[in-house]
Structures are given as C-alpha cells and as structure tokens.
Design a protein around this motif. Structure first.
Motif, PDB file in Angstrom:
ATOM      1  N   TYR A  56       0.865 -75.798  73.127  1.00 23.69           N
ATOM      2  CA  TYR A  56       1.705 -74.606  73.273  1.00 23.69           C
ATOM      3  C   TYR A  56       2.014 -73.936  71.936  1.00 23.69           C
ATOM      4  CZ  TYR A  56       2.378 -76.706  77.857  1.00 23.69           C
ATOM      5  OH  TYR A  56       2.162 -77.250  79.099  1.00 23.69           O
ATOM      6  N   ILE A 205       0.991 -77.103  85.116  1.00 25.58           N
ATOM      7  CA  ILE A 205       1.376 -75.871  84.404  1.00 25.58           C
ATOM      8  C   ILE A 205       0.213 -75.362  83.557  1.00 25.58           C
ATOM      9  CG2 ILE A 205       2.935 -74.959  82.636  1.00 25.58           C
ATOM     10  CD1 ILE A 205       5.091 -76.776  83.780  1.00 25.58           C
ATOM     11  N   ILE A 209      -1.457 -71.702  83.745  1.00 26.54           N
ATOM     12  CA  ILE A 209      -1.701 -70.848  82.577  1.00 26.54           C
ATOM     13  C   ILE A 209      -3.140 -70.357  82.573  1.00 26.54           C
ATOM     14  CG2 ILE A 209      -1.881 -70.872  80.047  1.00 26.54           C
ATOM     15  CD1 ILE A 209       0.514 -72.796  80.031  1.00 26.54           C
ATOM     16  N   SER A 303       5.823 -69.525  69.546  1.00 26.23           N
ATOM     17  CA  SER A 303       5.776 -69.635  71.016  1.00 26.23           C
ATOM     18  C   SER A 303       4.731 -68.653  71.539  1.00 26.23           C
ATOM     19  CB  SER A 303       7.146 -69.351  71.627  1.00 26.23           C
ATOM     20  OG  SER A 303       7.622 -68.078  71.204  1.00 26.23           O
ATOM     21  N   LEU A 305       2.161 -68.793  73.776  1.00 30.66           N
ATOM     22  CA  LEU A 305       1.891 -68.639  75.205  1.00 30.66           C
ATOM     23  C   LEU A 305       3.028 -67.921  75.929  1.00 30.66           C
ATOM     24  CD1 LEU A 305       0.221 -72.049  76.084  1.00 30.66           C
ATOM     25  CD2 LEU A 305      -0.785 -69.791  76.376  1.00 30.66           C
ATOM     26  N   ALA A 306       4.260 -68.356  75.689  1.00 31.42           N
ATOM     27  CA  ALA A 306       5.401 -67.715  76.351  1.00 31.42           C
ATOM     28  C   ALA A 306       5.494 -66.244  75.960  1.00 31.42           C
ATOM     29  CB  ALA A 306       6.688 -68.446  75.984  1.00 31.42           C
ATOM     30  N   VAL A 321       6.138 -72.063  81.138  1.00 31.40           N
ATOM     31  CA  VAL A 321       5.531 -72.529  79.896  1.00 31.40           C
ATOM     32  C   VAL A 321       6.490 -73.452  79.150  1.00 31.40           C
ATOM     33  CG1 VAL A 321       4.671 -71.800  77.639  1.00 31.40           C
ATOM     34  CG2 VAL A 321       4.019 -70.527  79.692  1.00 31.40           C
ATOM     35  N   SER A 325       5.881 -77.359  78.217  1.00 30.30           N
ATOM     36  CA  SER A 325       5.971 -77.867  76.848  1.00 30.30           C
ATOM     37  C   SER A 325       6.886 -79.077  76.763  1.00 30.30           C
ATOM     38  CB  SER A 325       6.474 -76.760  75.920  1.00 30.30           C
ATOM     39  OG  SER A 325       6.599 -77.229  74.601  1.00 30.30           O
TER      40      SER A 325
END
Length: 653
Positions: A56, A205, A209, A303, A305-306, A321, A325
């Motif tokens: 992540y 998750i 993604i 961060s 991905l978020a 996300v 994590s």
C-alpha cells in the motif's frame, strides 16, 4: 614471554571449536513441537510475511520517486532475485526440517560461530521489524481518526527530545504487540487460524483493488505526454529493484516453521514457491493498476492507493484500502512474533543461548517463555524508541542471512552424508557397522588387517564417486586436486568465491565515487575479480555433488546460489556507513555473548570424541595406492617408563 603465547595445538583446537558443525539426529521428524501445519498454512504464513504495508505504501513511493510506471519491471527483477534466495531456503527447509531457519542451515554446514552470528542478527532483525510495523500500524490507524490519539498522548503524557527515543510514547503500538503476543502463545494452530483470517481479508481487498483498478485504468497515463513508461531510464529501474527487493523479505517464516509442518519435505518447498509467486503477482498487478489509474508523477507516496481512488471519485474505497493495510500489517506482526521465539529456541536448544528459552509448554507445544520475553521487548521498542534510524538495519541482517544460506547450500551439496556411528562402551567391542560402513571418504578404523584389505579391494572396484570428489572427466587436468579430502577443495573455492564477490562489488559500488580509481585500473580490477569469481565457480562445478530424489534440490548448483551471493553482497554495500557501524556494534555484543556463554555450553562439546585405548589400529585413507592407504596407527597413550612397548612390538611383527 614465550610461555604466555598460546601453542599451535591450542589454537588449532580453538579454531575447530569455532567451526564445528551441528550433528543432526537420525530421526529429524522427532520434535517437541506440534506438527500441525499444512501446505496452505505455511503458504499463508509466507504471504502474510511478504504482503504487508509495502503493497500500500512502497508501490507508490517507488513509482513516483524512483522508477515511474517501470516499477513493474523493478518488481519482476526483484521477484526473480528473491526467488534465488527462496530456493536455497526451500532446499534446506526440506532437507533439515528443524526450526531455526538461516541459523540452523548455517550451523549444519558452515560452523558454530557463523551460525550464532547469523542467529544473533536475525534476532534483532525480527525485533526491530515487528516494532517498526507496530508503529506504522498505530500511525495508519491514528491518521484515520485525524491524529486524535497522537494529540491526546502529547497533551496528557508529554513529549521527549532525547536522541534515539521517539517524540512521544506510542501506547497503541505497544498494546497491539502485547495482544499479538498473547495469541501467539496459545499455540501454532491458533496463530495459523488468526493469520488465515487477516490474510483472507487482505487478499480479498487486494482483489477488489485489482478489479476496480482495471475498470478505472486509463492507458494514456503511460503515454509520452505523462513522461512515458520508464521516465528515469534503466538506472531508475535498477534503483527501484534494490528497494523492491525488501518487499519480499518474509518468506523465511516458512523455513522457521518447518519443525511444525506435517510433511516438511513436500510442504516447505511448495509453500515457499506458492507464497513468493502470489506475492510477486500481487505487487506487479497493483503497480499496473496504480500507475494506470492516475499519472505516476501525481501519486501521494504516503497513501498512493487510497489517494488514487479518492481522486477518481471513489472516496469510500479509501476505507477499504485502509482496512486492507491494517490487516496486512497484522499478518506481518504475527509473522515476526511467530518466527522470533522459534529461532531463539533453536539457539537455546543447541546450548548457544540461555537455556531457559528452550523450554516448550507441554500443552500448547510452543516456546512460551521466548514468546513472552521477546514480545515484551518488542513492545518496549515500539513504545519508546525512534525506529526510523534503525529500520535500515533490517536490510543488512536479511541480506547477510541470505548470503550465508546460499553459501551453505553449495558447501552441503558437495559434502558427504554423515552417518552417526554409536560409540562403544569402555572395554566393549566396536559396533559392527564400524567395520563395514559405507564408503563416505572419511577415515575408517579397523582392528583386522584382512578386513582392511577387503575394504581396499572393494573400494578400488567401485567406479562411483562420492560427493566432494573430483569428477572423472577433470582428473587428467586437475590430478593434483584428487589428493585432497572430499569437499575440502569446494570449501576453499566457496571462500574464494565470496571474497571475489566482495571485491568485485566493492569496485562496482565505490570504484568511481569513493576510491576515484583511474579508468584503466577500474576495468583491470573488474576483470581480475570477475575471473576469480568465475574460476571459483568452475572449480566447484568440477566436483561431484549429492543428488537426491527424496527432497527438493535447487537447480543449477553452484550457479544459482552464486548469483544470489553476489546480488546480496552488492545490495549490502549499497547501504549507508551508519548502518554498517551499528551492525559492527551489534556483532561485537554478539561475540561477547558467544564467548561468554555459548561456546562453553554448546551441546557439540558433549559430542567431541574421547581418547580410547586400543591395541592396534589401521586407518584407511580415501585415495592413493595400497601402501599409502594402509598405515598402522599407534595407540595415543604412552607406555609407562621402564616397561616394554608391547603394542608397538606387535605391530612391527
């Protein structure tokens, strides 16, 4: 003055103590642990150790600051490099199904002092790694609540301005470690079940993604308008590879758990292969969707991905996300707390570390004392220490362990199988197997001259060559090497190979920067050390090696372990000098522990042979003519003064 100097015999005996190897029991499946882990359990443990917060955070950091979208290529190369080390662990884990991982593998092949130092470094690696992940877990959870936990702690507890200490005590990080310690102490099955839970959530998750990412991807983000696929070129890809390599650290938890596997000969190699393949696929695919969702130069390194989902209008996906994590970091915590006490147990069981840590709880069948003590130490580290300066220490400890395991694979592959022969009681007859043991190339003792002649005739009729002996095809060209003890030339060649690799990597890393070598000397040294490396490799290949169909063996030995050795040494030399300084201090502390406790309490002391009185002995050497191979060996005790030496007279007759 001379009387205070040690004698040569004392120095020889001392060096033999330092380099003695561990004697394995005949039944290596016998254990005080509970063999309850299946291939799936070990695979999920390995995935939990590798797919942590790096998925992540690391992907976005490398993509934006080092390699761009070519981070995908960096992960592919790093995955292949990790595969070389993982295959070495897989061979040892199947062949020596005992807990201890790199420590145990080094002990059975390289020697006691090297094994202790590897175990000592792995011990600190796991403690710092677990504490650092706990602090990252705390910070990530705190950021979801707008840092309310941090602000409350600083207001009501206070802050510190002390070197090497954290800015404020992290009670949340210490608490999660204590909770994890409690679960780990309940037994391997409970730990495995908890790891299954968090791994399943994390993998679910990751799957979400990937699906959402491929729906939202925009190929134009790899176009020339956005900087192209590899904006930093080949140098950026290789620099990204060095960083991505550490994302795969964690598969050694499988080797550390081999003593609790139901069928380690099959489960350990498969679990290492499956977990490394899945982890590599996850890192590559997440990098693809991340750099296709948004332009790589706009990523948020903290961060990624978020932030990518938030910018595409899916803010709710950021919570998923964050949950993924946290679950991923939970699996890494469990992996560290699961492995560390077992390595300490292996060292204590061998007598090299304090004996109290070798106790196994009769009900849970885990080393509870080691789990509790080192869980508390890990919680203390996370509570008060600033771990950012120590995180790089994780890299050097891991790379050193990888290097020694790769070298151990070469040494052990070209060694002969050691057979434990029972020691006869005083005054009793020797064991019959001592007369007709297999031809292992070791010195064999016989009471009868006729027995000895039969053995020589039998050996001369054999065409099969034992491991460590020179191959028949190379004998006309390297005949002078056939006089050495089997495996001796290989051991010297492995040492030469490692020295050549260190010198070669030093020239590559420091030749143009720190050493400021002229161009001609730079390339001359590169050629010389490369030749030394290749000649050592060829010399090793000229000898016979063990071939087993019962357990997994890494292909292309010695080439595959040699590539792993040179890669690990190169990455170690790329670390900062402060990391090496801290490493040297920790090694000195380890040597104090070893020479103050370990060398005196080692169980191998009990296995050292005791002198015995015999009337006459004959020793058969592995090579040479009949006259060279058969020699009478006199009894070690000297006769009393004034008495005739009857034993010697008998031999002369």
């Amino acid at each position: 003055m001379a009387r205070w100097l040690p004698r040569s015999t004392d120095l020889t005996r001392f060096c033999q103590k330092l380099n003695r190897v561990k004697t394995l029991e005949d039944d290596m499946m016998e254990t005080s642990f509970n063999r309850c882990l299946s291939t799936i359990d070990l695979t999920l443990l390995g995935i939990g150790g590798m797919v942590g917060s790096g998925l992540y955070v690391l992907t976005g950091t490398v993509a934006k600051e080092i390699a761009g979208p070519a981070v995908i290529v960096s992960f592919i190369i790093a995955g292949f490099a990790s595969l070389l080390a993982a295959l070495c662990y897989a061979e040892f884990g199947a062949r020596v199904p005992k807990t201890g991982s790199a420590y145990m593998f080094t002990y059975v092949s390289m020697g006691e002092i090297w094994a202790f130092l590897i175990g000592w470094n792995v011990l600190l690696e796991y403690m710092i790694g677990g504490a650092a992940v706990a602090r990252a877990w705390s910070g990530y959870l705190d950021s979801i609540f707008n840092h309310k936990i941090k602000n409350f702690t600083e207001t009501h507890v206070g802050t510190w301005q002390v070197p090497f200490l954290a800015h404020y005590p992290d009670f949340l990080a210490a608490a999660i470690l204590l909770v994890a310690t409690a679960f780990i102490s309940f037994g391997a099955k409970v730990s495995s079940w908890l790891n299954h839970l968090f791994s399943a959530i994390s993998m679910g998750i990751v799957l979400f993604i990937l699906i959402m990412g491929f729906v939202l991807m925009q190929p134009k983000n790899w176009s020339a308008q956005e900087g192209g696929f590899a904006p930093y070129g080949l140098s950026g890809i290789m620099a990204g590879t060095a960083t991505c390599f550490y994302a795969f650290v964690g598969f050694d938890v499988i080797a550390a758990s081999s003593e609790e596997a139901r069928n380690p000969q099959r489960a350990v190699p498969r679990a290492i292969a499956f977990s490394l393949g899945l982890a590599t696929g996850a890192y590559i695919l997440v990098s693809v969707v991340l750099t296709l969702m948004v332009p790589w130069h706009t990523l948020d390194p903290d961060s990624a991905l978020a932030d990518a989902f938030y910018r595409r209008g899916y803010a709710w996906a950021g919570f998923l996300v964050a949950a993924g994590s946290i679950c991923a970091m939970n699996t890494v915590l469990l992996s560290n707390l699961f492995s560390l006490p077992r390595i300490v147990y292996a060292m204590a069981e061998d007598g090299l570390f304090f004996q109290i840590f070798s106790r196994v709880h009769p009900r849970t069948q885990v080393p509870v004392i080691g789990i509790v003590v080192f869980g508390l130490l890990m919680a203390l580290l996370a509570l008060v220490f600033d771990l950012e300066a120590l995180v790089q220490f994780l890299s050097i400890g891991t790379l050193l362990a990888y290097t020694f395991v790769a070298a151990s694979v070469i040494v052990l592959r070209f060694q002969q199988q050691k057979v434990n022969v029972p020691v006869p009681a005083a005054g009793g007859q020797p064991h019959p197997e001592a007369h007709e043991g297999p031809s292992t190339g070791e010195l064999k003792e016989y009471e009868s001259f006729s027995d000895k002649l039969q053995l020589v005739d039998r050996d001369k009729s054999k065409e099969h060559r034992e491991p460590g002996q020179l191959k028949a095809a190379f004998e006309p060209y390297l005949e002078f090497l056939s006089d050495f003890y089997p495996g001796e030339v290989v051991t010297v060649a492995v040492v030469t190979l490692m020295v050549s690799a260190i010198c070669l990597c030093s020239i590559l890393v420091f030749g143009n920067t720190h050493l400021h070598l002229p161009t001609w000397s730079y390339y001359l040294l590169l050629v010389l050390f490369s030749l030394g490396f290749l000649l050592s490799l060829l010399l090793i290949s000229a000898h016979e090696q063990q071939h087993s169909t019962q357990t997994f063996q890494i292909p292309l030995v010695p080439l595959s372990p040699a590539l792993s050795i040179i890669l690990n040494i190169y990455l170690m030399l790329k670390l900062s000098y402060m990391t090496w300084l801290r490493f040297a201090v920790w090694l000195l502390l380890g040597l104090l522990v070893y020479f103050g406790y370990g060398i005196w309490h080692s169980k191998e002391n009990l296995r050292e042979p005791r002198p015995q009185r015999v009337s006459a002995r004959y020793v058969v050497f592995p090579g040479g003519s009949l006259e060279e191979r058969v020699q009478a060996v006199q009894p070690s005790p000297q006769p009393a003064a004034g008495l005739p030496d009857t034993d010697t007279n008998d031999c002369k007759r």
